[in-house]
Design a protein around this motif. Sequence first.
Motif, PDB file in Angstrom:
ATOM      1  N   ALA A 141      47.579  45.435  33.767  1.00 38.98           N
ATOM      2  CA  ALA A 141      48.455  44.961  32.690  1.00 38.98           C
ATOM      3  C   ALA A 141      48.103  43.527  32.298  1.00 38.98           C
ATOM      4  CB  ALA A 141      49.913  45.060  33.132  1.00 38.98           C
ATOM      5  N   LYS A 142      47.822  42.688  33.286  1.00 40.41           N
ATOM      6  CA  LYS A 142      47.424  41.316  32.979  1.00 40.41           C
ATOM      7  C   LYS A 142      46.116  41.297  32.199  1.00 40.41           C
ATOM      8  CE  LYS A 142      50.783  38.961  34.838  1.00 40.41           C
ATOM      9  NZ  LYS A 142      51.713  38.198  33.956  1.00 40.41           N
ATOM     10  N   GLN A 143      45.180  42.106  32.611  1.00 40.20           N
ATOM     11  CA  GLN A 143      43.898  42.164  31.917  1.00 40.20           C
ATOM     12  C   GLN A 143      44.056  42.679  30.495  1.00 40.20           C
ATOM     13  OE1 GLN A 143      41.998  44.570  34.908  1.00 40.20           O
ATOM     14  NE2 GLN A 143      40.970  42.812  35.849  1.00 40.20           N
TER      15      GLN A 143
ATOM     16  N   LYS B  53      42.717  36.838  33.145  1.00 41.91           N
ATOM     17  CA  LYS B  53      41.679  37.089  34.126  1.00 41.91           C
ATOM     18  C   LYS B  53      42.276  36.994  35.519  1.00 41.91           C
ATOM     19  CE  LYS B  53      38.731  37.317  30.777  1.00 41.91           C
ATOM     20  NZ  LYS B  53      38.172  38.628  30.349  1.00 41.91           N
ATOM     21  N   VAL B  54      41.982  37.984  36.332  1.00 41.85           N
ATOM     22  CA  VAL B  54      42.491  38.013  37.704  1.00 41.85           C
ATOM     23  C   VAL B  54      41.287  37.957  38.639  1.00 41.85           C
ATOM     24  CG1 VAL B  54      43.934  39.200  39.384  1.00 41.85           C
ATOM     25  CG2 VAL B  54      44.444  39.417  36.937  1.00 41.85           C
ATOM     26  N   LEU B  55      41.233  36.901  39.464  1.00 39.26           N
ATOM     27  CA  LEU B  55      40.070  36.647  40.302  1.00 39.26           C
ATOM     28  C   LEU B  55      40.433  36.682  41.780  1.00 39.26           C
ATOM     29  CD1 LEU B  55      38.563  33.505  38.483  1.00 39.26           C
ATOM     30  CD2 LEU B  55      38.377  35.911  37.828  1.00 39.26           C
ATOM     31  N   LEU B  56      39.441  36.973  42.598  1.00 39.87           N
ATOM     32  CA  LEU B  56      39.568  36.818  44.038  1.00 39.87           C
ATOM     33  C   LEU B  56      39.164  35.400  44.401  1.00 39.87           C
ATOM     34  CD1 LEU B  56      39.928  37.963  46.940  1.00 39.87           C
ATOM     35  CD2 LEU B  56      37.452  38.473  46.880  1.00 39.87           C
ATOM     36  N   SER B  57      40.080  34.625  44.955  1.00 42.71           N
ATOM     37  CA  SER B  57      39.742  33.286  45.433  1.00 42.71           C
ATOM     38  C   SER B  57      39.302  33.402  46.887  1.00 42.71           C
ATOM     39  CB  SER B  57      40.939  32.342  45.318  1.00 42.71           C
ATOM     40  OG  SER B  57      40.575  31.047  45.758  1.00 42.71           O
ATOM     41  N   ILE B  58      38.103  32.935  47.160  1.00 37.67           N
ATOM     42  CA  ILE B  58      37.496  33.105  48.477  1.00 37.67           C
ATOM     43  C   ILE B  58      37.486  31.777  49.214  1.00 37.67           C
ATOM     44  CG2 ILE B  58      35.436  33.844  49.736  1.00 37.67           C
ATOM     45  CD1 ILE B  58      34.628  35.400  47.215  1.00 37.67           C
TER      46      ILE B  58
ATOM     47  N   TRP C  51      40.041  46.630  43.522  1.00 30.93           N
ATOM     48  CA  TRP C  51      41.192  46.169  42.758  1.00 30.93           C
ATOM     49  C   TRP C  51      40.896  45.979  41.276  1.00 30.93           C
ATOM     50  CZ3 TRP C  51      45.444  46.817  45.373  1.00 30.93           C
ATOM     51  CH2 TRP C  51      45.410  46.727  46.767  1.00 30.93           C
ATOM     52  N   GLY C  52      39.641  46.129  40.878  1.00 33.16           N
ATOM     53  CA  GLY C  52      39.297  45.984  39.464  1.00 33.16           C
ATOM     54  C   GLY C  52      39.420  44.553  38.975  1.00 33.16           C
ATOM     55  N   LEU C  53      38.869  43.604  39.738  1.00 34.66           N
ATOM     56  CA  LEU C  53      39.022  42.181  39.415  1.00 34.66           C
ATOM     57  C   LEU C  53      37.952  41.708  38.442  1.00 34.66           C
ATOM     58  CD1 LEU C  53      39.859  40.887  43.012  1.00 34.66           C
ATOM     59  CD2 LEU C  53      41.439  41.623  41.205  1.00 34.66           C
ATOM     60  N   ASP C  54      38.202  40.532  37.851  1.00 36.46           N
ATOM     61  CA  ASP C  54      37.310  39.996  36.821  1.00 36.46           C
ATOM     62  C   ASP C  54      36.223  39.078  37.360  1.00 36.46           C
ATOM     63  OD1 ASP C  54      38.615  40.953  34.261  1.00 36.46           O
ATOM     64  OD2 ASP C  54      40.308  39.957  35.228  1.00 36.46           O
TER      65      ASP C  54
ATOM     66  N   TRP D   7      49.925  31.908  32.127  1.00 35.62           N
ATOM     67  CA  TRP D   7      48.777  31.745  33.014  1.00 35.62           C
ATOM     68  C   TRP D   7      47.607  32.588  32.521  1.00 35.62           C
ATOM     69  CZ3 TRP D   7      49.441  27.963  36.514  1.00 35.62           C
ATOM     70  CH2 TRP D   7      50.758  27.559  36.754  1.00 35.62           C
ATOM     71  N   ASN D   8      46.472  31.910  32.257  1.00 35.50           N
ATOM     72  CA  ASN D   8      45.296  32.597  31.726  1.00 35.50           C
ATOM     73  C   ASN D   8      44.355  33.098  32.808  1.00 35.50           C
ATOM     74  OD1 ASN D   8      45.724  29.954  29.647  1.00 35.50           O
ATOM     75  ND2 ASN D   8      45.802  32.004  28.750  1.00 35.50           N
ATOM     76  N   ILE D   9      44.241  32.350  33.888  1.00 35.85           N
ATOM     77  CA  ILE D   9      43.464  32.789  35.054  1.00 35.85           C
ATOM     78  C   ILE D   9      44.386  32.771  36.262  1.00 35.85           C
ATOM     79  CG2 ILE D   9      41.556  32.294  36.626  1.00 35.85           C
ATOM     80  CD1 ILE D   9      40.022  31.079  34.366  1.00 35.85           C
ATOM     81  N   ILE D  10      44.438  33.890  36.962  1.00 36.26           N
ATOM     82  CA  ILE D  10      45.264  34.017  38.158  1.00 36.26           C
ATOM     83  C   ILE D  10      44.323  34.228  39.341  1.00 36.26           C
ATOM     84  CG2 ILE D  10      47.067  35.342  39.309  1.00 36.26           C
ATOM     85  CD1 ILE D  10      47.979  36.210  36.445  1.00 36.26           C
ATOM     86  N   ASP D  11      44.293  33.258  40.247  1.00 33.77           N
ATOM     87  CA  ASP D  11      43.437  33.323  41.430  1.00 33.77           C
ATOM     88  C   ASP D  11      44.242  33.885  42.595  1.00 33.77           C
ATOM     89  OD1 ASP D  11      41.162  32.167  40.219  1.00 33.77           O
ATOM     90  OD2 ASP D  11      41.988  30.158  40.499  1.00 33.77           O
TER      91      ASP D  11
END
Length: 548
Positions: A284-286, A291-296, A325-328, A241-245
């Motif tokens: 660790a994922k980053q 990329k770890v995103l906040l899905s709104i 959380w240090g999100l992308d 998984w490249n982008i995790i929402d």
Amino acid sequence: MPTATAPDPHGPTVRTGSPTRRRALAAAATALAGALAVGGMVALAPSASAGEFLTNGDFESGTLSGWTCDAGAQAVTGQAHSGSYALKGTPSASATGQCAQTVTVAPNTAYTLSAQVDGSYVYLGVDGGTSTWTASTGAGYAPLSVSFTTGATQTTAKVYVHGWYGEPSYLADDISLQGPGSGTTTPPTTPPTTPPTTPPTTPPTSPPSGDLPTHALVGYLHETFANGSGYTKLADVPDDWNIIDLAFGETDSPTSGTIHFTRCSVSECPSVESDADFKAAIKAKQAAGKKVLLSIGGANGEVQLTTTAARDAFVSSVSSIIDQWGLDGVDIDFENQSLSLNTGDTDFKNPTTPAIVNLIAAIKSLKAKYGSGFVLTMAPETFFVQMGYQYYGTGPFGGQDPRCGAYLPVIYALRDDLTLLTVQDYNSGPIMGLDNQYHTMGGADFHIAMTDMLLTGFPVAGNTSNMFPALAPSQVGIGLPASVNAGNGYTSPDQVDQALDCLTKKTNCGSYTTHGSWPGLRGLMTWSINWDGYSGWAFSHNFDSYFG
């Protein structure tokens, strides 16, 4: 408007898999698209006197003579508004239970369509024009009525009555179309259509890449709730998984603008990791290039930035979550009533609806704050994007669903900042493609037609002088449910591969002819990582097998 319920949809009601988190089709679908079949034609000889234009509008023939209806419709006794018979329409998960009739009309002439209806979410209208609906008639019949004036060259009109996807049966009786003239029945005809042949504009020349691989896999991680798919720790998400929402950032009040992100509790998710471990997993994922995103938003997170105060609260609260959380970046997953267009807001390039204008401004503020590395994705439903090919907002007569095409001004305004658009090709009704044919979810054809629209561009509401421009292939991914449990419109791996073959190589296309081939198509999105894991990771493994 209602939404079609599905086992675990990624749509405008709630994320499924749990009775409180289901993503259903807000229509996503073809709310105002009318029936797929052309109804019986009634030819009229215009005169100065008022006349009835419909055949068998009271259904007293005891049949559906004169009407073309979806499966399950029937003339029934004992439930009529007047006389002995009424129409009973029965919607399904993939049809609205529509009955339609096409009549010959005179140009530049006023007509009134009326009916008595009984049920919930019943619609009455003229295809391509005005319509009206009721959420519920209560315990009996109630009147619906719309008036319209034909165009300068218009000679036919198709009128319809229908319910809504997945809703109970409805009744309709005494349907009448009044105007000057009277007529007799003639054989059906089909009005000519001409699909667009030339792409409108070139896509962005340098769209943001988000430091993604050429082909990326995007998935939603259930982070604030539990459902039948089980809780998956972020550290346990496979490297595919490249982008995790992270689903979802939500509001307590739709118009406050304040977003909160409350992780699943131990009582609801017994295996949930600590905040410290969660934050470590993000890092660790980053570090691994993810990329770890906040899905709104989501189904429960309705967001309406109707004021500048709400806009500013949105920017402040989202920034706090990103920083904590240090999100992308963010994924905009606005559903249900979050986005709709005010009456008179007809130009997607210059929107005037405050909720639209403020959302664009808010995202631009976030982009400016976090810079070029800020990742922006969107996951609208077909109703809010591709439906805009036929209908946009309330339409010229003010009677259409104001959510039709409502994402288009947001996508257009942010196209140079948009990392990835992954329209949900599921929990959707039939949608018209650029071939002017309706396409139905669940197979390669639907994904090919819907994606071709994004990569080719299309005239908004059929107006060839108002074109929604093509996006770059790197900005587009296909949204699918990970399994049959995840939502309506599940597509088998062989059909997913066929869609990718057609779109990236222009081979194996079936009956649809695309307007190009796009080897740089970014990839796939799915609802959800949890459901894919529940099903043995079949979706992600197929992605890896195809792209290598």
